[in-house]
Design an enzyme around this catalytic site. Structure first.
Site, mmCIF file in Angstrom:
data_model
loop_
_atom_site.group_PDB
_atom_site.id
_atom_site.type_symbol
_atom_site.label_atom_id
_atom_site.label_comp_id
_atom_site.label_asym_id
_atom_site.label_seq_id
_atom_site.Cartn_x
_atom_site.Cartn_y
_atom_site.Cartn_z
ATOM 1 N N HIS A 269 0.838 -1.209 0.000
ATOM 2 C CA HIS A 269 0.000 0.000 0.000
ATOM 3 C C HIS A 269 0.876 1.264 0.000
ATOM 4 O O HIS A 269 0.719 2.148 -0.852
ATOM 5 C CB HIS A 269 -0.900 -0.027 1.245
ATOM 6 C CG HIS A 269 -1.816 1.151 1.366
ATOM 7 N ND1 HIS A 269 -3.129 1.111 0.990
ATOM 8 C CD2 HIS A 269 -1.596 2.424 1.809
ATOM 9 C CE1 HIS A 269 -3.691 2.298 1.203
ATOM 10 N NE2 HIS A 269 -2.775 3.113 1.699
ATOM 11 N N GLU A 270 1.820 1.317 0.924
ATOM 12 C CA GLU A 270 2.677 2.511 1.004
ATOM 13 C C GLU A 270 3.550 2.644 -0.244
ATOM 14 O O GLU A 270 3.820 3.754 -0.707
ATOM 15 C CB GLU A 270 3.542 2.494 2.276
ATOM 16 C CG GLU A 270 2.758 2.517 3.591
ATOM 17 C CD GLU A 270 1.716 3.634 3.703
ATOM 18 O OE1 GLU A 270 1.939 4.730 3.168
ATOM 19 O OE2 GLU A 270 0.659 3.388 4.331
ATOM 20 N N HIS A 273 1.743 4.566 -2.822
ATOM 21 C CA HIS A 273 1.872 6.016 -2.617
ATOM 22 C C HIS A 273 3.255 6.491 -3.081
ATOM 23 O O HIS A 273 3.400 7.539 -3.705
ATOM 24 C CB HIS A 273 1.724 6.359 -1.127
ATOM 25 C CG HIS A 273 0.311 6.291 -0.611
ATOM 26 N ND1 HIS A 273 -0.717 7.021 -1.153
ATOM 27 C CD2 HIS A 273 -0.246 5.585 0.415
ATOM 28 C CE1 HIS A 273 -1.845 6.782 -0.482
ATOM 29 N NE2 HIS A 273 -1.585 5.897 0.462
ATOM 30 N N GLU A 299 -4.779 7.795 -2.868
ATOM 31 C CA GLU A 299 -5.238 6.528 -2.301
ATOM 32 C C GLU A 299 -5.539 5.524 -3.410
ATOM 33 O O GLU A 299 -5.374 4.319 -3.225
ATOM 34 C CB GLU A 299 -6.481 6.802 -1.437
ATOM 35 C CG GLU A 299 -6.840 5.717 -0.462
ATOM 36 C CD GLU A 299 -5.786 5.397 0.602
ATOM 37 O OE1 GLU A 299 -4.820 6.170 0.773
ATOM 38 O OE2 GLU A 299 -5.930 4.354 1.248
HETATM 39 ZN ZN ZN Z 1 -3.028 5.252 1.917
#
Ligand code: ZN
Length: 512
Positions: A269-270, A273, A299
């Site tokens: 997830h990170e 980003h 997101e």
């Molecule tokens: Zn996030």
């Protein structure tokens, strides 16, 4: 003399001033990254002051009338340039930021920041002893201050200016019907999946050594395209991503030895980003254009890599043998199909951050509706815990064990403000599906390549279509540009139906 040659020095002056302001902001965020990773707790008091000092300097420099004058003088220059040129975009985006910044008196911002720090402390205490009444007066003041902040702007709905801070162009009149539609589609899907015979995911909750989890995670994120020459990974209690420049983007993770999924999927997830921030065009470096364009788009990139890639069958066709080799004792007898089903188990659970991708948006919409009700003065803070529990019961069939597991689980209202805090999560999920659908449509080889462990095709497509632009386009402009249509719930619903009808063998029930 042409407009261009007259204006160029002013444009350069604006750009230089903005880079200096950005430097101050980045210095503050380095301090804040350090505070969350390696700083001894004894440094907390002084560190908060140091961050506040730098933030105040940056704010003063940015709201200086000289910036307003430069923006005014550059109007004709901006008009003479293509809309998506770096120069016109920088002037346009800075003007929006400037007009927003000068509306809010700096004394108000200082007062609000101080209150946020106090409310955060009260929340930490109230959460640990499971007593909402300890934080209630702080939250009441947060609500007043959030409403006051909105009042500095013209609005149709009081939450609009608060949403606009992070998801520019999104309003309650767009989001409310969109989320209502989504909720109506999701509720029966969740019901069908959670009534089916449950998936056994016990294989994920054995002992997985921290060292080996971190090593495997490192291999995965390098393959996904995270550039360790321009980034690093550290450990924190709450994972986040910080970007100090295109050449220095940092992610953090946390590892649970009794739960395999936490570290890996929060890391992916990170990384989503971080790939966005590492993929910005170099010419944007140091300017206000050098970041993701909205909370929803940001997101969408993290959720795309985490769920559409990391929780896909193709991804595990590629990585599972390697994982099995590392954790032979834990996974030696678990097939790739069983593992794939386990990491995609759908269940009604009380905590948003633990939720699977099908139920996740229901958690977000509960918060979105409740914050609107508070801002509209239809719900008093003292009645919030009861309203929270009622919605959890009706939407997810769950009554939280206490307020710590219920209304106090997320920091957002307590450490930030009420309004504009949650819509980005659901927007991210919707946008991720719409963008991924467009990517695969434009290059069907993307999914085949993923099965073979090649993520470059997808990574390059995202760089080309999303990352490089930074803030040149607003979220709505970018969605239209990249997918050829406005934001819609359809790609997300189709994705969920296709994926979960196969996993749960429920073709008819889900596609009704
Ligand atoms: Zn996030």
């Amino acid at each position: 003399m042409s407009i261009l040659s007259l204006c160029e020095p002013k444009y350069l002056e604006l750009k230089n001033r903005l880079i200096q302001i950005r430097d101050l902001e980045v210095a503050a965020s380095v301090l804040s990254w350090d505070q969350s990773t390696y700083m001894p707790t004894g440094g907390t008091y002084a560190r908060s002051r140091q961050i506040a000092t730098l933030t105040e300097f940056a704010h003063e420099k940015f709201t200086n009338p000289a910036i307003g004058q430069l923006l005014e003088d550059l109007r004709s220059y901006e008009k003479s340039l293509p809309y998506d040129s770096t120069e016109a975009s920088l002037i346009r985006v800075t003007r929006r930021d400037y007009e927003r910044a000068i509306r809010v008196p700096s004394e108000f911002m200082a007062k609000f920041c101080q209150h946020q720090a106090n409310a955060y402390e009260a929340w930490v205490k109230a959460k640990s002893v499971k007593d909402f009444s300890l934080v209630q007066p702080y939250l009441e003041k947060t609500l007043d201050l959030s409403r006051e902040l909105a009042s500095f702007f013209p609005y149709e709905h009081i939450a609009d200016p608060l949403i606009d801070y992070v998801d520019e162009g999104m309003t309650v009149s767009i989001l409310r019907p969109l989320f209502k539609q989504l909720r109506q589609k999701l509720l029966p899907i969740v019901e069908a999946l959670t009534s089916a015979s449950p998936i056994d995911d016990s294989c994920l909750c054995q002992n997985y050594s921290k060292k080996q989890q971190l090593m495997f995670g490192h291999t995965v994120i390098e393959r996904l395209g995270f550039d360790f020459q321009r980034g690093r990974q550290d450990e924190t209690p709450h994972p986040f991503t910080s970007s100090f420049s295109i050449g220095d983007v940092r992610i953090t993770t946390r590892v649970y030895e009794d739960n395999f999924t936490e570290a890996l999927f929060s890391t992916i997830h990170e990384v989503g980003h971080a790939l966005y921030e590492q993929g910005l065009a170099l010419e944007l470096e140091g300017t206000p254009l050098a970041e993701g364009t909205s909370s929803g788009i940001h997101e969408s990139q993290s959720r795309l890599w985490e769920n559409m890639v990391g929780r896909s069958r193709g991804f595990w066709e590629c990585f599972y043998l390697q994982l099995q080799g590392i954790f032979l004792q834990q996974l030696g007898c678990v097939s790739v199909s069983e593992f794939y089903r386990a990491i995609n188990k759908v269940a009604k659970s009380p905590i948003r951050t633990d939720a699977d991708e099908v139920t996740y948006n229901l958690h977000v919409m509960i918060r979105f509706d409740l914050e609107l009700a508070m801002l509209e003065a239809k719900l008093a803070v003292c009645d919030l815990p009861e309203a929270w529990n009622e919605r959890y019961k009706s939407d997810l069939g769950i009554v939280p064990a206490d307020d710590s597991e219920g209304v106090m689980q997320d920091v957002h209202w307590y450490g930030e403000m009420i309004g504009g805090r949650f819509q980005g999560y659901t927007l991210g999920n919707l946008i991720s599906a719409q963008v991924y659908e467009a990517a695969v449509k434009s290059d069907p080889e993307i999914t085949v390549a993923i099965e073979q462990g090649n993520f470059t095709l997808l990574h390059n497509w995202l760089k080309q279509n999303i990352y490089q632009h930074g803030r040149k386009y607003t979220a709505n402009e970018l969605i239209n540009l990249v997918t050829g249509k406005p934001l819609s719930i359809d790609p997300f619903i189709s994705y969920i139906q296709a994926k979960y009808s196969t996993i749960y063998n429920l073709k008819q029930a889900l596609n009704a």
